[in-house]
Design a protein around this motif. Structure first.
Motif, PDB file in Angstrom:
ATOM      1  N   TYR A  85       0.845  -1.072   0.004  1.00 22.46           N
ATOM      2  CA  TYR A  85       0.063   0.173   0.092  1.00 22.46           C
ATOM      3  C   TYR A  85       0.916   1.175  -0.138  1.00 22.46           C
ATOM      4  N   ASN A  89       0.784   4.005  -3.389  1.00 20.03           N
ATOM      5  CA  ASN A  89       0.322   5.506  -2.920  1.00 20.03           C
ATOM      6  C   ASN A  89       1.383   6.028  -3.315  1.00 20.03           C
ATOM      7  N   ALA A  92       1.317   6.353  -7.250  1.00 22.02           N
ATOM      8  CA  ALA A  92       0.026   7.190  -7.961  1.00 22.02           C
ATOM      9  C   ALA A  92       0.320   8.754  -7.627  1.00 22.02           C
ATOM     10  N   SER A 100      -6.998   5.021  -8.404  1.00 17.57           N
ATOM     11  CA  SER A 100      -6.326   3.478  -8.348  1.00 17.57           C
ATOM     12  C   SER A 100      -7.531   2.396  -8.518  1.00 17.57           C
ATOM     13  N   THR A 118      -4.028  -5.570   1.307  1.00 16.67           N
ATOM     14  CA  THR A 118      -3.634  -4.401   0.573  1.00 16.67           C
ATOM     15  C   THR A 118      -4.940  -3.588   0.183  1.00 16.67           C
ATOM     16  N   LEU A 122      -5.201   0.309   1.726  1.00 16.15           N
ATOM     17  CA  LEU A 122      -5.335   1.347   0.541  1.00 16.15           C
ATOM     18  C   LEU A 122      -6.534   2.040   0.882  1.00 16.15           C
ATOM     19  N   THR A 125      -5.464   4.696   3.617  1.00 18.75           N
ATOM     20  CA  THR A 125      -4.668   5.636   3.352  1.00 18.75           C
ATOM     21  C   THR A 125      -4.553   6.316   2.000  1.00 18.75           C
ATOM     22  N   THR A 126      -5.267   5.763   0.798  1.00 22.03           N
ATOM     23  CA  THR A 126      -5.257   6.197  -0.411  1.00 22.03           C
ATOM     24  C   THR A 126      -5.137   7.715  -0.393  1.00 22.03           C
ATOM     25  N   LEU A 130     -10.160   5.715  -5.117  1.00 28.30           N
ATOM     26  CA  LEU A 130      -9.736   4.242  -5.139  1.00 28.30           C
ATOM     27  C   LEU A 130     -11.025   3.362  -5.567  1.00 28.30           C
ATOM     28  N   ARG A 279      -4.957  15.634  -2.116  1.00 30.19           N
ATOM     29  CA  ARG A 279      -3.903  15.412  -1.802  1.00 30.19           C
ATOM     30  C   ARG A 279      -2.846  16.802  -1.727  1.00 30.19           C
TER      31      ARG A 279
END
Length: 281
Positions: A85, A89, A92, A100, A118, A122, A125-126, A130, A279
């Protein structure tokens, strides 16, 4: 748009990557480039006798590449090493992926809150939206459970900024969507404040937006435990995908279960499209 597709070269991963309908759905929402990535565990190294995991995985990705290129996408492949993961990340962010995709065998027959580690990590925390793509569990040659990824969407909202950000994903998902169900759950924990607007009216406003895009839409307002009620609606309307927003979580809270979005990711039968906070730039 750029999509990062994670694979461990298992049959479950192959089901997602090689399904023509799934690939068509990604194309319809604007994906033009697919980054195929597989992660070699950190505890596997080239010096192990008789083992060349990285080369074997490169050959596996090359097989997938031809299928995806034939479907009209540009493809880049990546073999990386480390914790899955974290590396997914990181990649990405590096390739500026717009979403993702990870396959999941779905619910365990022994414990319905368990999904692949996984996919679970993810979901917590993605850094980009996702898609957790459900794959048949008890099958040697599994197929995806809902081929048309975005044809019927169940959107769950608490009217927070996180939910609003998830609703914004309809700006591109609408190109593959035909039907939508919008649901709000009034939890016993709510303080009763709805900003002076009835929840049904707020859902109706969003429904009007989708109807203007040609998406047939219905709304539901329920009362009870949010995760339980969302899953009950899912069982009733059998969507292709459940669309939810998630909150940014601290490192400590990432270790804990209990958020509505995590419950939905872990327990839904449908695919789940999880939209995280933006992000950092």
């Amino acid at each position: 748009m750029r999509a990062l597709c994670a694979t461990d070269l298992s049959a479950a991963s192959e089901a997602t990557i090689e399904n023509e309908t799934c690939l068509d759905c990604l194309g319809r929402i604007g994906v033009r480039t697919i980054h195929l990535v597989t992660v070699v565990p950190a505890n596997v190294h080239a010096g192990m006798p008789g083992v060349d995991f990285e080369e074997r995985r490169r050959r596996g990705l090359d097989r997938y590449r031809s299928v995806i290129e034939d479907a009209g996408f540009a493809v880049e492949t990546h073999v990386v090493r480390g914790t899955p993961y974290r590396r997914l990340n990181g990649l990405a962010e590096t390739v500026r992926a717009d979403l993702s995709v990870v396959g999941s065998r779905g619910q365990s027959p022994l414990e319905n809150r368990v999904i692949g580690s996984t996919a679970r990590n993810l979901a917590r925390t993605t850094v980009v939206p996702l898609l957790v793509n459900r794959v048949e569990r008890a099958a040697d040659d599994p197929d995806v459970l809902r081929e048309h990824l975005f044809r019927r969407i169940l959107f769950a909202t608490d009217f927070s900024e996180h939910a609003d950000r998830a609703f914004d994903a309809f700006s591109y998902l609408r190109h593959a969507a035909e039907e939508a169900t919008l649901v709000h759950v009034r939890s016993p924990k709510d303080d009763g404040s709805t900003g002076g607007v009835d929840p049904a009216e707020r859902l109706a406003e969003r429904a009007n937006t989708l109807e203007a895009w040609g998406i047939e839409t219905q709304i539901e307002v329920r009362r009870g435990d949010p995760a339980e009620e969302i899953l009950a609606v899912e069982a009733a309307v059998t969507p292709s995908t459940v669309l939810v927003g998630s909150k940014r979580r601290s490192r400590i809270r990432r270790l804990l279960l209990g958020s509505v979005s995590e419950d939905v990711v872990a327990r839904a039968t449908a695919n789940v499209f999880l939209v995280p906070p933006p992000r950092a730039i």
